[in-house]
Every structure is written in structure tokens, then in C-alpha cells.
Write a protein that holds these residues in place. Structure first.
Motif, PDB file in Angstrom:
ATOM      1  N   THR A  44       0.871  -1.144   0.010  1.00 20.64           N
ATOM      2  CA  THR A  44       0.086   0.022  -0.132  1.00 20.64           C
ATOM      3  C   THR A  44       0.785   1.029   0.229  1.00 20.64           C
ATOM      4  O   THR A  44       1.661   1.318   0.561  1.00 20.64           O
ATOM      5  CB  THR A  44      -0.921   0.032   1.330  1.00 20.64           C
ATOM      6  OG1 THR A  44      -1.752  -1.268   1.339  1.00 20.64           O
ATOM      7  CG2 THR A  44      -1.708   1.190   1.292  1.00 20.64           C
ATOM      8  N   VAL A  45       0.527   2.253  -0.875  1.00 21.67           N
ATOM      9  CA  VAL A  45       1.280   3.410  -0.932  1.00 21.67           C
ATOM     10  C   VAL A  45       0.121   4.487  -0.653  1.00 21.67           C
ATOM     11  O   VAL A  45      -0.756   4.648  -1.358  1.00 21.67           O
ATOM     12  CB  VAL A  45       1.928   3.529  -2.317  1.00 21.67           C
ATOM     13  CG1 VAL A  45       2.735   5.084  -2.568  1.00 21.67           C
ATOM     14  CG2 VAL A  45       2.925   2.429  -2.977  1.00 21.67           C
ATOM     15  N   ILE A  46       0.733   5.305   0.415  1.00 17.65           N
ATOM     16  CA  ILE A  46      -0.196   6.296   0.736  1.00 17.65           C
ATOM     17  C   ILE A  46       0.678   7.718   0.391  1.00 17.65           C
ATOM     18  O   ILE A  46       1.812   7.860   0.906  1.00 17.65           O
ATOM     19  CB  ILE A  46      -0.586   6.268   2.265  1.00 17.65           C
ATOM     20  CG1 ILE A  46      -1.254   5.053   2.583  1.00 17.65           C
ATOM     21  CG2 ILE A  46      -1.445   7.500   2.701  1.00 17.65           C
ATOM     22  CD1 ILE A  46      -1.408   4.612   4.059  1.00 17.65           C
ATOM     23  N   THR A  47       0.046   8.522  -0.598  1.00 16.14           N
ATOM     24  CA  THR A  47       0.673   9.739  -0.809  1.00 16.14           C
ATOM     25  C   THR A  47      -0.505  10.906  -0.464  1.00 16.14           C
ATOM     26  O   THR A  47      -1.579  10.724  -0.203  1.00 16.14           O
ATOM     27  CB  THR A  47       0.842   9.875  -2.350  1.00 16.14           C
ATOM     28  OG1 THR A  47      -0.239   9.705  -3.303  1.00 16.14           O
ATOM     29  CG2 THR A  47       1.858   8.654  -2.566  1.00 16.14           C
ATOM     30  N   GLU A  93      -2.276  12.479  -5.710  1.00 17.86           N
ATOM     31  CA  GLU A  93      -2.084  11.561  -6.626  1.00 17.86           C
ATOM     32  C   GLU A  93      -0.843  11.675  -7.297  1.00 17.86           C
ATOM     33  O   GLU A  93      -0.608  12.635  -8.109  1.00 17.86           O
ATOM     34  CB  GLU A  93      -3.353  11.469  -7.504  1.00 17.86           C
ATOM     35  CG  GLU A  93      -3.392  10.566  -8.295  1.00 17.86           C
ATOM     36  CD  GLU A  93      -3.726   9.132  -8.027  1.00 17.86           C
ATOM     37  OE1 GLU A  93      -3.102   7.836  -8.331  1.00 17.86           O
ATOM     38  OE2 GLU A  93      -4.624   9.147  -6.983  1.00 17.86           O
ATOM     39  N   GLU A 137       1.436   7.473 -13.142  1.00 19.34           N
ATOM     40  CA  GLU A 137       1.539   6.137 -13.284  1.00 19.34           C
ATOM     41  C   GLU A 137       2.941   5.808 -13.211  1.00 19.34           C
ATOM     42  O   GLU A 137       3.377   4.691 -12.841  1.00 19.34           O
ATOM     43  CB  GLU A 137       0.522   5.428 -14.396  1.00 19.34           C
ATOM     44  CG  GLU A 137       0.457   4.150 -14.198  1.00 19.34           C
ATOM     45  CD  GLU A 137      -0.489   3.575 -12.867  1.00 19.34           C
ATOM     46  OE1 GLU A 137      -0.054   2.594 -12.481  1.00 19.34           O
ATOM     47  OE2 GLU A 137      -1.187   4.163 -12.480  1.00 19.34           O
ATOM     48  N   TYR A 178       4.505   5.567  -9.762  1.00 19.38           N
ATOM     49  CA  TYR A 178       4.262   4.351  -9.158  1.00 19.38           C
ATOM     50  C   TYR A 178       5.080   3.139  -9.593  1.00 19.38           C
ATOM     51  O   TYR A 178       5.401   2.234  -9.145  1.00 19.38           O
ATOM     52  CB  TYR A 178       2.726   3.817  -9.327  1.00 19.38           C
ATOM     53  CG  TYR A 178       1.775   4.797  -8.410  1.00 19.38           C
ATOM     54  CD1 TYR A 178       1.887   4.799  -6.865  1.00 19.38           C
ATOM     55  CD2 TYR A 178       0.833   5.737  -9.141  1.00 19.38           C
ATOM     56  CE1 TYR A 178       1.115   5.486  -6.388  1.00 19.38           C
ATOM     57  CE2 TYR A 178       0.274   6.575  -8.261  1.00 19.38           C
ATOM     58  CZ  TYR A 178       0.276   6.530  -6.912  1.00 19.38           C
ATOM     59  OH  TYR A 178      -0.723   7.261  -6.120  1.00 19.38           O
ATOM     60  N   LEU A 221      -0.364  -3.196  -6.046  1.00 18.12           N
ATOM     61  CA  LEU A 221      -0.280  -1.961  -5.501  1.00 18.12           C
ATOM     62  C   LEU A 221      -1.588  -1.481  -5.196  1.00 18.12           C
ATOM     63  O   LEU A 221      -2.304  -1.419  -6.038  1.00 18.12           O
ATOM     64  CB  LEU A 221       0.400  -1.046  -6.366  1.00 18.12           C
ATOM     65  CG  LEU A 221       0.539   0.358  -5.993  1.00 18.12           C
ATOM     66  CD1 LEU A 221       1.541   0.443  -4.994  1.00 18.12           C
ATOM     67  CD2 LEU A 221       1.164   1.128  -7.369  1.00 18.12           C
ATOM     68  N   LYS A 277      -3.118   1.946  -4.126  1.00 15.90           N
ATOM     69  CA  LYS A 277      -3.000   3.537  -3.926  1.00 15.90           C
ATOM     70  C   LYS A 277      -3.989   3.985  -3.102  1.00 15.90           C
ATOM     71  O   LYS A 277      -5.176   4.022  -3.335  1.00 15.90           O
ATOM     72  CB  LYS A 277      -2.982   3.838  -5.278  1.00 15.90           C
ATOM     73  CG  LYS A 277      -2.097   3.430  -6.388  1.00 15.90           C
ATOM     74  CD  LYS A 277      -2.401   3.762  -7.788  1.00 15.90           C
ATOM     75  CE  LYS A 277      -1.640   2.885  -8.935  1.00 15.90           C
ATOM     76  NZ  LYS A 277      -2.264   3.435 -10.085  1.00 15.90           N
ATOM     77  N   ARG A 278      -3.429   4.922  -2.168  1.00 17.68           N
ATOM     78  CA  ARG A 278      -4.407   5.478  -1.393  1.00 17.68           C
ATOM     79  C   ARG A 278      -3.928   7.187  -1.439  1.00 17.68           C
ATOM     80  O   ARG A 278      -2.648   7.428  -1.122  1.00 17.68           O
ATOM     81  CB  ARG A 278      -4.330   5.126   0.092  1.00 17.68           C
ATOM     82  CG  ARG A 278      -5.069   4.055   0.054  1.00 17.68           C
ATOM     83  CD  ARG A 278      -5.650   3.464   1.469  1.00 17.68           C
ATOM     84  NE  ARG A 278      -6.161   2.232   1.195  1.00 17.68           N
ATOM     85  CZ  ARG A 278      -5.997   1.388   2.236  1.00 17.68           C
ATOM     86  NH1 ARG A 278      -5.099   1.484   3.355  1.00 17.68           N
ATOM     87  NH2 ARG A 278      -6.541  -0.077   2.189  1.00 17.68           N
ATOM     88  N   VAL A 279      -4.784   8.224  -1.395  1.00 18.98           N
ATOM     89  CA  VAL A 279      -4.334   9.321  -1.271  1.00 18.98           C
ATOM     90  C   VAL A 279      -5.050   9.961   0.034  1.00 18.98           C
ATOM     91  O   VAL A 279      -6.180   9.846   0.299  1.00 18.98           O
ATOM     92  CB  VAL A 279      -5.027  10.250  -2.344  1.00 18.98           C
ATOM     93  CG1 VAL A 279      -4.721  11.887  -2.252  1.00 18.98           C
ATOM     94  CG2 VAL A 279      -4.155   9.722  -3.710  1.00 18.98           C
TER      95      VAL A 279
END
Length: 146
Positions: free
Chosen positions: A110-113, A116, A119, A122, A140, A142-144
Motif C-alpha cells: 500500500t502506497v499512501i501519498t 495522486e 502512473e 508508481y 499495488l 494506491k491511497r491518497v
């Protein structure tokens, strides 16, 4: 018994049965969909009402999900309801997904940024993380979070 122990026991037993019946992928998909529904507080509030009989709760669950779900999922719902552990259903589905990923050889990251990312950013991140993974594939999430 704490939620993680309950989740591991139920999910592991279900996973072993799913392997025997060659239904791992089908169950993973169904459990994921049901876990989304269980996240809504209305369903759990209904299932935790002491004024409603166990038979009524089971009838409602099977009426809503029984015809659309695999018999193993139906049995899991009934068992968890009877054992008063239905509130742990989301955790069971999550652990089952983990077991399924291991079975597939997939590791979930999980990638939290804060914003956004593009691509290609990522993809570069995945390439770097792949060096540290024991699994041949990465999934992957993706969470913002502003």
C-alpha cells in the motif's frame, strides 16, 4: 478471543476447504464483495440486535447472500452468526485475501501519498520495492490522504 486470532482460524480453515474444492479464486472474490457490505454499520447493527432471533438473522443473511454465494461462504456466514462472531467477518475476509495472495505468489503493498502520483512514478516505486520482496508479483494499492 481477539479479532486477529478469530480471523486467522476461520480464514485458514476456509482457505483449506477452498483449496480442496478448487474454489480459492471464487471465494476470494465473494468474500471481498461481502466484506464491503459488512463495512456498512446497518447490517452489523441488525445482526447484533438481541431482540431479533438467530433464525431471523440467518434467514435474512441467506435471503440476501445465500443464492449468490458459494456453499462454503454460506456455511461461514451461518457459523460466524451462530458463534456470535459475525462482527469479525471483515477481518476473516482480509486474512483470507492474504492467504490467497500468498497462494498466488503475490505480495500486496500500500502506497499512501498526499497527492495522486503519475502512473510512471508508481511503476518506478514498484521496481525498487520488488528487490526486497520474496514474491514474484506485487499488487499495488494506491491511497491518497491529503
Amino acid at each position: 478471543m481477539d479479532e486477529s486470532r478469530v480471523a486467522k482460524r476461520y480464514a485458514t480453515a476456509l482457505f483449506n476447504l477452498a483449496l480442496q474444492q478448487n474454489a480459492v479464486e471464487e471465494l476470494d472474490s465473494q468474500l471481498h464483495d461481502l466484506a464491503e457490505i459488512f463495512r456498512g454499520h446497518k447490517l452489523l447493527a441488525f445482526l447484533n440486535q438481541p431482540q431479533i432471533s438467530l433464525e431471523q438473522k440467518e434467514h435474512a443473511l441467506m435471503g440476501a447472500f445465500g443464492a449468490k454465494s458459494h456453499p462454503l461462504v454460506q456455511n461461514l456466514l451461518r457459523l460466524m452468526l451462530r458463534k456470535h462472531r459475525i462482527a469479525h467477518f471483515g477481518a476473516v475476509a482480509e486474512y483470507f485475501d492474504l492467504l490467497t495472495n500468498r497462494y498466488r505468489g503475490v505480495e500486496e503493498i500500500t502506497v499512501i501519498t498526499a497527492v495522486e502520483m503519475e502512473e510512471r512514478d508508481y511503476e518506478r516505486m514498484l521496481e525498487k520495492v520488488m528487490k526486497f520482496s520474496d514474491y514474484p508479483k506485487l499488487r499495488l494499492i494506491k491511497r491518497v490522504d491529503p
